[in-house]
Scaffold this active site. Structure first.
Site, short mmCIF file in Angstrom:
data_model
loop_
_atom_site.label_atom_id
_atom_site.label_comp_id
_atom_site.label_asym_id
_atom_site.label_seq_id
_atom_site.Cartn_x
_atom_site.Cartn_y
_atom_site.Cartn_z
N ALA A 65 0.86 -1.19 0.00
CA ALA A 65 0.00 0.00 0.00
C ALA A 65 0.89 1.23 0.00
O ALA A 65 2.06 1.16 0.38
CB ALA A 65 -0.89 -0.02 1.24
N GLY A 109 0.42 -5.15 0.66
CA GLY A 109 -0.65 -5.18 -0.34
C GLY A 109 -0.18 -5.75 -1.67
O GLY A 109 -0.99 -6.22 -2.47
N GLU A 112 -0.53 -9.37 -1.21
CA GLU A 112 -1.97 -9.63 -1.15
C GLU A 112 -2.58 -9.61 -2.55
O GLU A 112 -3.44 -10.42 -2.88
CB GLU A 112 -2.64 -8.59 -0.24
N GLU A 132 3.65 -5.52 7.36
CA GLU A 132 2.78 -4.49 7.96
C GLU A 132 3.05 -4.26 9.44
O GLU A 132 2.99 -3.12 9.92
CB GLU A 132 1.30 -4.86 7.77
C1 3H9 Z 1 0.35 -2.47 3.30
O1 3H9 Z 1 0.65 -2.90 2.23
C2 3H9 Z 1 -0.98 -2.62 3.92
C3 3H9 Z 1 -1.88 -3.59 3.22
O2 3H9 Z 1 -1.84 -4.83 3.83
C4 3H9 Z 1 -3.29 -3.12 3.30
C5 3H9 Z 1 -3.74 -2.25 2.22
C6 3H9 Z 1 -5.17 -1.79 2.32
N1 3H9 Z 1 4.56 3.52 0.15
O3 3H9 Z 1 13.24 2.13 1.26
P1 3H9 Z 1 13.72 2.87 0.06
C7 3H9 Z 1 9.33 5.01 -0.92
S1 3H9 Z 1 1.45 -1.59 4.23
C8 3H9 Z 1 5.03 4.74 -0.15
O4 3H9 Z 1 14.69 3.96 0.25
P2 3H9 Z 1 14.92 0.43 -0.88
C9 3H9 Z 1 10.28 5.46 0.16
O5 3H9 Z 1 9.66 6.35 1.05
C10 3H9 Z 1 2.88 -1.46 3.22
N2 3H9 Z 1 6.33 4.99 -0.38
O6 3H9 Z 1 14.28 1.87 -1.05
C11 3H9 Z 1 11.39 6.08 -0.65
O7 3H9 Z 1 10.94 7.36 -1.05
P3 3H9 Z 1 11.95 8.58 -1.15
C12 3H9 Z 1 3.62 -2.72 3.18
C13 3H9 Z 1 7.17 3.96 -0.31
O8 3H9 Z 1 15.26 -0.03 -2.24
C14 3H9 Z 1 11.43 5.21 -1.91
O9 3H9 Z 1 10.17 4.55 -1.96
N3 3H9 Z 1 4.87 -2.53 2.50
C15 3H9 Z 1 6.75 2.66 0.01
O10 3H9 Z 1 15.97 0.43 0.17
C16 3H9 Z 1 12.51 4.17 -1.87
O11 3H9 Z 1 12.42 3.42 -0.67
C17 3H9 Z 1 5.97 -2.11 3.14
O12 3H9 Z 1 5.97 -1.91 4.32
C18 3H9 Z 1 5.38 2.45 0.22
N4 3H9 Z 1 4.89 1.25 0.49
O13 3H9 Z 1 13.77 -0.49 -0.31
C19 3H9 Z 1 7.18 -1.92 2.28
N5 3H9 Z 1 7.81 1.85 0.02
O14 3H9 Z 1 12.97 8.18 -2.19
C20 3H9 Z 1 7.92 -0.70 2.72
C21 3H9 Z 1 8.87 2.61 -0.29
O15 3H9 Z 1 11.11 9.74 -1.51
N6 3H9 Z 1 9.05 -0.43 1.88
N7 3H9 Z 1 8.49 3.88 -0.50
O16 3H9 Z 1 12.56 8.68 0.22
C22 3H9 Z 1 10.21 -1.10 1.97
O17 3H9 Z 1 10.36 -2.04 2.72
C23 3H9 Z 1 11.34 -0.63 1.11
O18 3H9 Z 1 11.06 0.70 0.75
C24 3H9 Z 1 11.58 -1.46 -0.16
C25 3H9 Z 1 12.62 -0.73 -1.04
C26 3H9 Z 1 12.12 -2.83 0.22
C27 3H9 Z 1 10.31 -1.60 -0.95
#
Ligand code: 3H9
Length: 708
Positions: A65, A109, A112, A132
């Site tokens: 998400a 998500g 999912e 999450e």
């Molecule tokens: C969910 O899914 C809930 C559902 O179950 C329910 C839905 C109804 N959203 O970390 P990085 C941005 S909860 C928005 O430096 P990496 C991040 O802020 C979500 N932005 O890169 C950054 O922006 P900026 C479950 C996001 O390569 C840029 O992307 N998912 C999101 O080291 C790069 O990120 C998670 O919790 C996001 N979801 O790692 C995953 N994700 O450049 C959370 C990233 O402006 N994310 N951004 O600062 C991560 O674990 C890592 O970001 C990921 C990439 C592994 C994806």
């Protein structure tokens, strides 16, 4: 044919392809789910399409998400409709097989969405997960209902309550994936989809064979709840995630979703989740240095040297070795070198014993560390980290030596925790290559890496050190050059107040208990025992010799004079049995404190846990304001991140300044002003704190002075 700007649609023969393009991580921002839905519906009506592939454009499948949307929901700016679950149900109901093609990360998500597809294929280095809980929430789009149907209860509970990613090979074994694709993902996914044409799609919601029986599941849930209580003390989300997975075993699918939605909503609106989302963005913000763009040229760092094989030097060398970077480690005499290498070996062996990695991996890491007594090979390394005793003369001598040996362009870093980096740099002819890299103890464990920007430190060196921090699993925070830098400057008053409280009558164990139960990884006095009380004692003695004594309380000095340095001598604030780290209250210490208080005429009283907590943390908030006011940190959220990764501050409370905002800047100021009256100069409110209170500006919006 474009379904929306965010989801593109194309065809390859009989296969319809939907590509999500929402950089950087294809989060499910508004428009993405709708684009997927429109694509599936359009292909459903297209007689030429017999199966559908859903794939991510760019670096990843869908990483979850859009986390930015959560704050909008909880602040009432937007409402979360039932929309997304319905969209996924429609995808699942498609009569044409839908295959998710995964690379990068299918998280939250994203996973999912993939599980609502009928099949999932992935490249070998893809990761899947339900992270999450790390944001204080639970899967909210049927992850807790579909995952157990694919992977079974044990795995689903592990993933939903623990939040850690799972590698493609394990996900295949668990039944989450159907195939690993070698070579081109899209081609592999299309080939896979073709094999499913004409078959009735396999819908995850209809699978029940892995859901188990109530008897078989009961111990799994009990053990998971117990483990989550220990691993994530005081945190709500992991327990809620387990409740939701349990619902999958007890309720029909749609009712299970409804239960999940209730729990999701409760978590999303909790203070814990808001705090953890603040931290998520804070951890990414910290890497951004206002005057250093992404285009800056990084210095390749393929080989490193560390000077000093003591506790810090050894831990620092391990960090590089763990990340696959060969490292030379130098000591001045053989005995110290052997001791250092033995400690490294013991630490690694402990990790092997705990199953963190294999003996073969330990051997590889050990082989990357070369112990030596000379500067041999120092002319070939890309970075040298000095980690010797904290003394200016010694450090300058070493920097003078390495300046003569190091190759041009090598980074010269000092692991100083207090000393002026400009003065250290002045011992070289290349101050632009000198930087402070202050690791927190134990250096191989704590994730905070304080990078100290000297007046001459080049942008290339800074950007490279930020990048290296990430590579070695640390969170780099850039701070300004000042005595104690930022971390220790804030931690000093916190530990100082713990000592004053003891003198005023609070019991040692009660002080630690108040902080521990509130969520800190350890209490302040037990932390002192772990780190070694003699470190601060030596620094205070040096300051006194230099005529710069701060006149701080002296219980720790008295303990050190008795040889009570903490755990390493079996006694400090507590006493310890041999080979055991459990702290035992010591009547001898209670007597020392009581006698000292009597001698100083300190009146005795009792304290509530909340008084203890505020005395300690408010002192740090005041110092943090002073740091911002002096321009030694870039932003308040950097300070939050430092507390989390350097001092064991609970993530679910968001960090020092975020927590203080929860109390309110006016209340914090009023209390500090009051203590200033009562206790004198050490509680003088900082100018910035007073200004914030007067204008009612929250800490998070504090404007620091220009960084210097
Ligand atoms: C969910 O899914 C809930 C559902 O179950 C329910 C839905 C109804 N959203 O970390 P990085 C941005 S909860 C928005 O430096 P990496 C991040 O802020 C979500 N932005 O890169 C950054 O922006 P900026 C479950 C996001 O390569 C840029 O992307 N998912 C999101 O080291 C790069 O990120 C998670 O919790 C996001 N979801 O790692 C995953 N994700 O450049 C959370 C990233 O402006 N994310 N951004 O600062 C991560 O674990 C890592 O970001 C990921 C990439 C592994 C994806």
């Amino acid at each position: 044919m474009a379904m929306s700007d965010l989801v593109q649609s194309s065809k390859s023969g009989e296969i319809g392809i939907l590509t999500v393009n929402n950089p950087p991580v294809n989060a499910l921002s508004p428009g993405v789910p709708e684009g997927i839905l429109a694509g599936v519906e359009a292909f459903g009506k297209d007689d030429g399409v017999k199966a559908i592939v859903l794939i991510g454009g760019g670096r990843t499948f869908i990483a979850g998400a859009d986390i930015k949307e959560f704050g909008k929901m909880t602040s009432g700016q937007t409402r979360r409709g039932p929309g997304f679950n319905e969209i996924l149900n429609t995808v699942e109901k498609s009569s044409k097989p839908v295959v998710a093609a995964i690379h990068g990360t299918a998280f939250g998500g994203g996973l999912e969405t993939a599980m609502a597809c009928h099949y999932r294929v992935a490249v070998a280095d893809a990761l899947v997960g339900q992270p999450e809980v790390k944001l204080g929430i639970i899967p909210g789009a049927a992850g807790t209902q579909r995952l157990p149907r694919l992977a079974g209860i044990q795995k689903a509970v592990e993933m939903c309550a623990g939040g850690d990613p799972v590698k493609a090979a394990d996900a295949l074994k668990a039944g989450i994936l159907d195939q690993i694709v070698e070579g081109d993902l899209l081609a592999g996914a299309i080939a896979f989809a073709k094999t499913k044409i004409g078959q009735a799609p396999r819908r995850t919601r209809d699978l029940t064979d892995k859901l188990g029986t109530a008897e078989a599941n009961a111990p799994v849930f009990a053990a998971a709840r117990d483990a989550a209580r220990k691993r994530a003390r005081n945190v709500l989300a992991p327990q809620a995630a387990i409740d939701a997975v349990e619902a999958a075993t007890k309720l029909p699918f749609d009712q299970g979703i409804a239960r999940e939605a209730e729990l999701f909503q409760k978590c999303l609106f909790s203070d814990q989740s808001k705090s953890m989302i603040h931290v998520f963005f804070g951890e990414r913000e910290v890497a951004k240095i206002p005057d250093i763009g992404k285009d800056i040229q990084l210095i390749p760092v393929n080989k490193v040297a560390v000077i000093g094989a003591g506790t810090m030097g050894g831990g620092i060398a391990m960090n590089f070795a763990n990340a696959g970077i060969p490292v030379l480690i130098k000591e001045t005499d053989q005995a110290a070198l052997d001791r250092g290498m033995n400690t490294i070996k013991k630490n690694y062996a402990n990790s092997v014993a705990k199953g963190r990695f294999t003996q073969a991996q330990m051997d590889e890491r050990m082989a990357r560390i070369t112990p030596q007594l000379t500067y041999d090979g120092f002319d070939k390394v890309d970075m040298i980290v000095e980690a010797v005793f904290e003394g200016m003369e010694l450090k300058k001598k070493i920097f003078g030596e390495i300046d003569k040996i190091a190759k041009p362009g090598a980074i010269l870093a000092s692991n100083t925790s207090t000393l002026n980096i400009n003065e250290i740099a002045s011992a070289t002819k290349r101050p632009q290559f000198v930087i402070g890299t202050h690791f927190f103890s134990p250096a191989n464990v704590m994730r905070l890496l304080e990078l100290v920007r000297g007046a001459a430190t080049s942008k290339e060196v800074i950007a490279t050190c930020m990048a290296i921090s990430k590579k070695i699993g640390k969170i780099g925070v850039l701070v300004g050059n000042c005595w104690g830098f930022v971390g220790n400057r804030m931690f000093g008053p916190y530990r100082r107040e713990a000592q004053y409280l003891a003198l005023e009558g609070a019991k040692v164990a009660d002080i630690d208990k108040a902080l521990y139960e509130w969520g800190m990884a350890m209490g302040p006095l037990a932390t002192g025992d772990l780190a070694g009380l003699d470190v601060g004692w030596r620094i205070r003695k040096e300051l006194a010799l230099a005529g710069k004594s701060t006149g701080e309380p002296t219980v720790e000095d008295l303990l050190c004079e008795l040889g009570r340095y903490g755990q390493k001598t079996g006694a400090g604030w507590y006493k310890y049995e041999k080979g055991d780290r459990t702290p035992h209250p010591d009547p001898e210490v209670a007597k020392i404190i009581k006698d000292t208080a009597a001698e100083l005429g300190v009146p005795q009283k009792t304290f509530t846990d909340s008084e203890i907590l505020r005395r300690l943390l408010f002192s740090s908030v005041n110092e943090a304001c002073r740091i911002l006011e002096e321009g030694k940190a870039y932003r308040a959220s950097d300070i939050d991140v430092m507390w989390l990764h350097g001092f064991g501050f609970p993530r679910y409370r968001g960090g020092l300044m975020y927590w203080a905002d929860g109390i309110g800047v006016k209340e914090v100021y009023a209390q500090i002003a009051n203590w200033h009256q009562q206790y004198g100069a050490r509680w003088a409110p900082s100018r910035l704190l007073r200004e914030l209170a007067e204008s009612g500006t929250p800490f998070r919006e504090a404007k620091p002075a220009p960084f210097n």
